[in-house]
Write a protein that holds these residues in place. Sequence first.
Motif, PDB file in Angstrom:
ATOM      1  N   GLU A 158      88.996  36.720  16.240  1.00 46.80           N
ATOM      2  CA  GLU A 158      89.624  35.599  16.966  1.00 46.80           C
ATOM      3  C   GLU A 158      88.404  35.251  18.265  1.00 46.80           C
ATOM      4  OE1 GLU A 158      92.568  33.603  16.901  1.00 46.80           O
ATOM      5  OE2 GLU A 158      93.200  34.123  14.840  1.00 46.80           O
ATOM      6  N   VAL A 159      88.030  36.257  18.699  1.00 49.05           N
ATOM      7  CA  VAL A 159      87.034  36.152  19.865  1.00 49.05           C
ATOM      8  C   VAL A 159      85.807  37.071  19.682  1.00 49.05           C
ATOM      9  CG1 VAL A 159      86.731  36.549  22.424  1.00 49.05           C
ATOM     10  CG2 VAL A 159      88.915  35.715  21.333  1.00 49.05           C
ATOM     11  N   PHE A 160      84.559  36.224  19.588  1.00 51.79           N
ATOM     12  CA  PHE A 160      83.342  37.190  19.712  1.00 51.79           C
ATOM     13  C   PHE A 160      82.256  36.127  20.509  1.00 51.79           C
ATOM     14  CE2 PHE A 160      82.796  34.659  15.650  1.00 51.79           C
ATOM     15  CZ  PHE A 160      81.616  33.695  15.891  1.00 51.79           C
ATOM     16  N   THR A 161      81.376  36.715  21.175  1.00 52.83           N
ATOM     17  CA  THR A 161      80.342  36.168  21.787  1.00 52.83           C
ATOM     18  C   THR A 161      78.836  36.759  21.125  1.00 52.83           C
ATOM     19  OG1 THR A 161      81.678  36.220  23.899  1.00 52.83           O
ATOM     20  CG2 THR A 161      79.149  35.964  24.099  1.00 52.83           C
ATOM     21  N   ILE A 162      78.021  35.873  20.842  1.00 48.47           N
ATOM     22  CA  ILE A 162      76.475  36.297  20.619  1.00 48.47           C
ATOM     23  C   ILE A 162      75.669  35.498  21.643  1.00 48.47           C
ATOM     24  CG2 ILE A 162      74.851  36.074  18.789  1.00 48.47           C
ATOM     25  CD1 ILE A 162      77.146  35.146  16.889  1.00 48.47           C
ATOM     26  N   LYS A 163      74.702  36.674  22.104  1.00 45.17           N
ATOM     27  CA  LYS A 163      73.588  36.066  23.112  1.00 45.17           C
ATOM     28  C   LYS A 163      72.515  36.644  22.476  1.00 45.17           C
ATOM     29  CE  LYS A 163      76.466  36.794  27.110  1.00 45.17           C
ATOM     30  NZ  LYS A 163      76.817  37.461  28.626  1.00 45.17           N
ATOM     31  N   LEU A 164      71.374  35.672  22.890  1.00 46.26           N
ATOM     32  CA  LEU A 164      69.926  35.932  22.536  1.00 46.26           C
ATOM     33  C   LEU A 164      69.006  35.273  23.489  1.00 46.26           C
ATOM     34  CD1 LEU A 164      67.776  37.037  20.309  1.00 46.26           C
ATOM     35  CD2 LEU A 164      67.904  34.916  19.511  1.00 46.26           C
ATOM     36  N   ASP A 165      67.884  36.034  23.847  1.00 45.48           N
ATOM     37  CA  ASP A 165      66.843  35.474  24.802  1.00 45.48           C
ATOM     38  C   ASP A 165      65.749  35.018  24.084  1.00 45.48           C
ATOM     39  OD1 ASP A 165      68.248  35.746  27.066  1.00 45.48           O
ATOM     40  OD2 ASP A 165      66.982  37.175  28.046  1.00 45.48           O
ATOM     41  N   VAL A 166      65.208  33.870  23.841  1.00 50.99           N
ATOM     42  CA  VAL A 166      64.054  33.210  23.195  1.00 50.99           C
ATOM     43  C   VAL A 166      62.927  33.175  23.950  1.00 50.99           C
ATOM     44  CG1 VAL A 166      63.289  31.859  21.427  1.00 50.99           C
ATOM     45  CG2 VAL A 166      65.657  32.376  21.539  1.00 50.99           C
ATOM     46  N   LEU A 167      61.741  33.630  23.580  1.00 48.44           N
ATOM     47  CA  LEU A 167      60.545  33.196  24.607  1.00 48.44           C
ATOM     48  C   LEU A 167      59.348  32.584  23.973  1.00 48.44           C
ATOM     49  CD1 LEU A 167      62.258  36.157  25.524  1.00 48.44           C
ATOM     50  CD2 LEU A 167      60.224  36.598  26.999  1.00 48.44           C
ATOM     51  N   ALA A 168      58.434  32.068  24.622  1.00 45.76           N
ATOM     52  CA  ALA A 168      57.512  31.545  23.910  1.00 45.76           C
ATOM     53  C   ALA A 168      56.094  31.706  24.857  1.00 45.76           C
ATOM     54  CB  ALA A 168      57.385  29.974  23.656  1.00 45.76           C
ATOM     55  N   ASP A 169      55.106  31.159  24.477  1.00 44.90           N
ATOM     56  CA  ASP A 169      53.815  31.303  25.332  1.00 44.90           C
ATOM     57  C   ASP A 169      54.172  30.719  26.579  1.00 44.90           C
ATOM     58  OD1 ASP A 169      52.128  32.784  23.530  1.00 44.90           O
ATOM     59  OD2 ASP A 169      51.625  31.006  22.559  1.00 44.90           O
ATOM     60  N   SER A 170      53.476  31.189  27.653  1.00 43.45           N
ATOM     61  CA  SER A 170      53.557  30.372  29.152  1.00 43.45           C
ATOM     62  C   SER A 170      53.568  28.924  28.909  1.00 43.45           C
ATOM     63  CB  SER A 170      52.482  31.125  29.994  1.00 43.45           C
ATOM     64  OG  SER A 170      52.745  30.528  31.266  1.00 43.45           O
ATOM     65  N   GLY A 171      54.276  28.099  29.565  1.00 47.51           N
ATOM     66  CA  GLY A 171      54.316  26.786  29.631  1.00 47.51           C
ATOM     67  C   GLY A 171      54.818  26.159  28.313  1.00 47.51           C
ATOM     68  N   GLN A 172      55.350  26.660  27.164  1.00 48.80           N
ATOM     69  CA  GLN A 172      55.696  26.307  25.956  1.00 48.80           C
ATOM     70  C   GLN A 172      57.357  26.541  26.193  1.00 48.80           C
ATOM     71  OE1 GLN A 172      53.678  24.554  23.844  1.00 48.80           O
ATOM     72  NE2 GLN A 172      52.097  24.925  25.275  1.00 48.80           N
ATOM     73  N   VAL A 173      58.188  25.567  25.373  1.00 44.48           N
ATOM     74  CA  VAL A 173      59.363  25.600  25.141  1.00 44.48           C
ATOM     75  C   VAL A 173      59.460  26.406  23.836  1.00 44.48           C
ATOM     76  CG1 VAL A 173      61.496  24.305  24.697  1.00 44.48           C
ATOM     77  CG2 VAL A 173      60.010  23.573  26.321  1.00 44.48           C
ATOM     78  N   PRO A 174      60.500  27.442  23.893  1.00 44.00           N
ATOM     79  CA  PRO A 174      60.471  28.390  22.598  1.00 44.00           C
ATOM     80  C   PRO A 174      60.977  27.508  21.303  1.00 44.00           C
ATOM     81  CG  PRO A 174      61.501  29.438  24.435  1.00 44.00           C
ATOM     82  CD  PRO A 174      61.300  28.185  25.001  1.00 44.00           C
ATOM     83  N   THR A 175      60.261  27.737  20.182  1.00 41.03           N
ATOM     84  CA  THR A 175      60.578  27.137  19.051  1.00 41.03           C
ATOM     85  C   THR A 175      61.057  28.104  18.007  1.00 41.03           C
ATOM     86  OG1 THR A 175      59.094  25.330  19.444  1.00 41.03           O
ATOM     87  CG2 THR A 175      59.871  25.539  17.114  1.00 41.03           C
ATOM     88  N   GLY A 176      62.697  28.151  17.967  1.00 39.21           N
ATOM     89  CA  GLY A 176      63.282  28.854  17.034  1.00 39.21           C
ATOM     90  C   GLY A 176      64.543  29.334  17.857  1.00 39.21           C
ATOM     91  N   GLY A 177      65.363  30.379  17.145  1.00 40.15           N
ATOM     92  CA  GLY A 177      66.586  30.783  17.825  1.00 40.15           C
ATOM     93  C   GLY A 177      67.349  31.582  16.852  1.00 40.15           C
ATOM     94  N   LEU A 178      68.543  31.462  16.815  1.00 37.64           N
ATOM     95  CA  LEU A 178      69.634  32.240  16.417  1.00 37.64           C
ATOM     96  C   LEU A 178      70.344  32.030  14.942  1.00 37.64           C
ATOM     97  CD1 LEU A 178      71.635  34.724  17.009  1.00 37.64           C
ATOM     98  CD2 LEU A 178      73.206  32.958  18.089  1.00 37.64           C
ATOM     99  N   LEU A 179      70.336  33.053  14.090  1.00 42.71           N
ATOM    100  CA  LEU A 179      71.032  32.607  12.612  1.00 42.71           C
ATOM    101  C   LEU A 179      72.399  33.446  12.837  1.00 42.71           C
ATOM    102  CD1 LEU A 179      67.965  33.244  10.541  1.00 42.71           C
ATOM    103  CD2 LEU A 179      69.067  30.877  11.428  1.00 42.71           C
ATOM    104  N   PHE A 180      73.485  33.069  12.393  1.00 39.50           N
ATOM    105  CA  PHE A 180      74.886  33.889  12.381  1.00 39.50           C
ATOM    106  C   PHE A 180      75.634  33.354  11.161  1.00 39.50           C
ATOM    107  CE2 PHE A 180      75.555  30.178  14.746  1.00 39.50           C
ATOM    108  CZ  PHE A 180      76.964  29.681  14.605  1.00 39.50           C
ATOM    109  N   GLY A 181      76.437  34.312  10.728  1.00 39.19           N
ATOM    110  CA  GLY A 181      77.362  34.161   9.485  1.00 39.19           C
ATOM    111  C   GLY A 181      76.355  34.247   8.435  1.00 39.19           C
ATOM    112  N   ILE A 182      75.590  35.200   8.206  1.00 39.04           N
ATOM    113  CA  ILE A 182      74.443  34.814   7.279  1.00 39.04           C
ATOM    114  C   ILE A 182      74.835  35.690   5.990  1.00 39.04           C
ATOM    115  CG2 ILE A 182      72.037  35.691   6.501  1.00 39.04           C
ATOM    116  CD1 ILE A 182      71.429  35.551   9.409  1.00 39.04           C
ATOM    117  N   LYS A 183      74.917  34.897   4.850  1.00 40.82           N
ATOM    118  CA  LYS A 183      75.101  35.891   3.554  1.00 40.82           C
ATOM    119  C   LYS A 183      73.612  35.775   2.976  1.00 40.82           C
ATOM    120  CE  LYS A 183      76.845  34.901  -1.069  1.00 40.82           C
ATOM    121  NZ  LYS A 183      77.734  33.663  -2.016  1.00 40.82           N
TER     122      LYS A 183
END
Length: 252
Positions: free
Chosen positions: A125-150
């Motif tokens: 009923e309660v869960f928490t997922i956390k993730l830090d995403v990094l990219a090259d200096s000066g760039q916004v990270p492109t990507g992220g988190l997947l969950f509930g994967i079959k």
Amino acid sequence: MRLFLLIGLSALLLKTSFAQPVGQGPKPMVYSASSAWQKVILRSTPEPGPRRSSTTSTAPSTTFRPAFTGDFVTNRNHWRAGNFGDYHYQIGVGSYSVRKRNVRTSKASFSSVALPQEINLNRAEVFTIKLDVLADSGQVPTGGLLFGIKDSLNFCAFTTNSRGEVSIKRVANGETFTDYMPGEFFRPGVPIDKNRNRLMVKRRGEYLYFFINEQEVRSSPYPFRMLSGNGIGLTSSGYWTSFQKLTVTVGL
């Protein structure tokens, strides 16, 4: 005459008594101590109070919360590693890095692992997922988190792109469905930083909440619907993306 002799005898006895050397009398007791001893000062201390019974301890009780941690120091969780398709996957020193090998590809990288049985995202009923995403200096990270994967064709995703936009989508049989998640990239209404961002997904009862750097995105929350599976994963479409501090926690 007799009186004179008595006085003389008494004087002689007194003279003899005072002339006796001190060393012949009773000797006082003398104690010696080693020079290595140190000076000790004793101070009075209050009497200790009654001991508390171990059954009346006031320490707060703790509740066990199952958790999965992707510390990325070692590959103990068996993430994808090496060259796979258009990407190179590398793990170690606290980071999981994904580098694009084919700069012309339009496909996103995909890496996932199964969560332990005690962490079931559909039953919790309660869960928490956390993730830090990094990219090259000066760039916004492109990507992220997947969950509930079959599998690679069935999952949910929470990602950012280089323009500072966010995507929250459900993929079923390889197709994106917008029945209750928007699917397309949109402006999140909260700041997205260059180089590093923390993504967080929380389930609280019948809703899913999405956060970037502790701030809830403008379209959140969404109704919770049964997930396709119970895997957790990472994805990227940038030239270089790194992931750190992945945690999945069940309970408050």
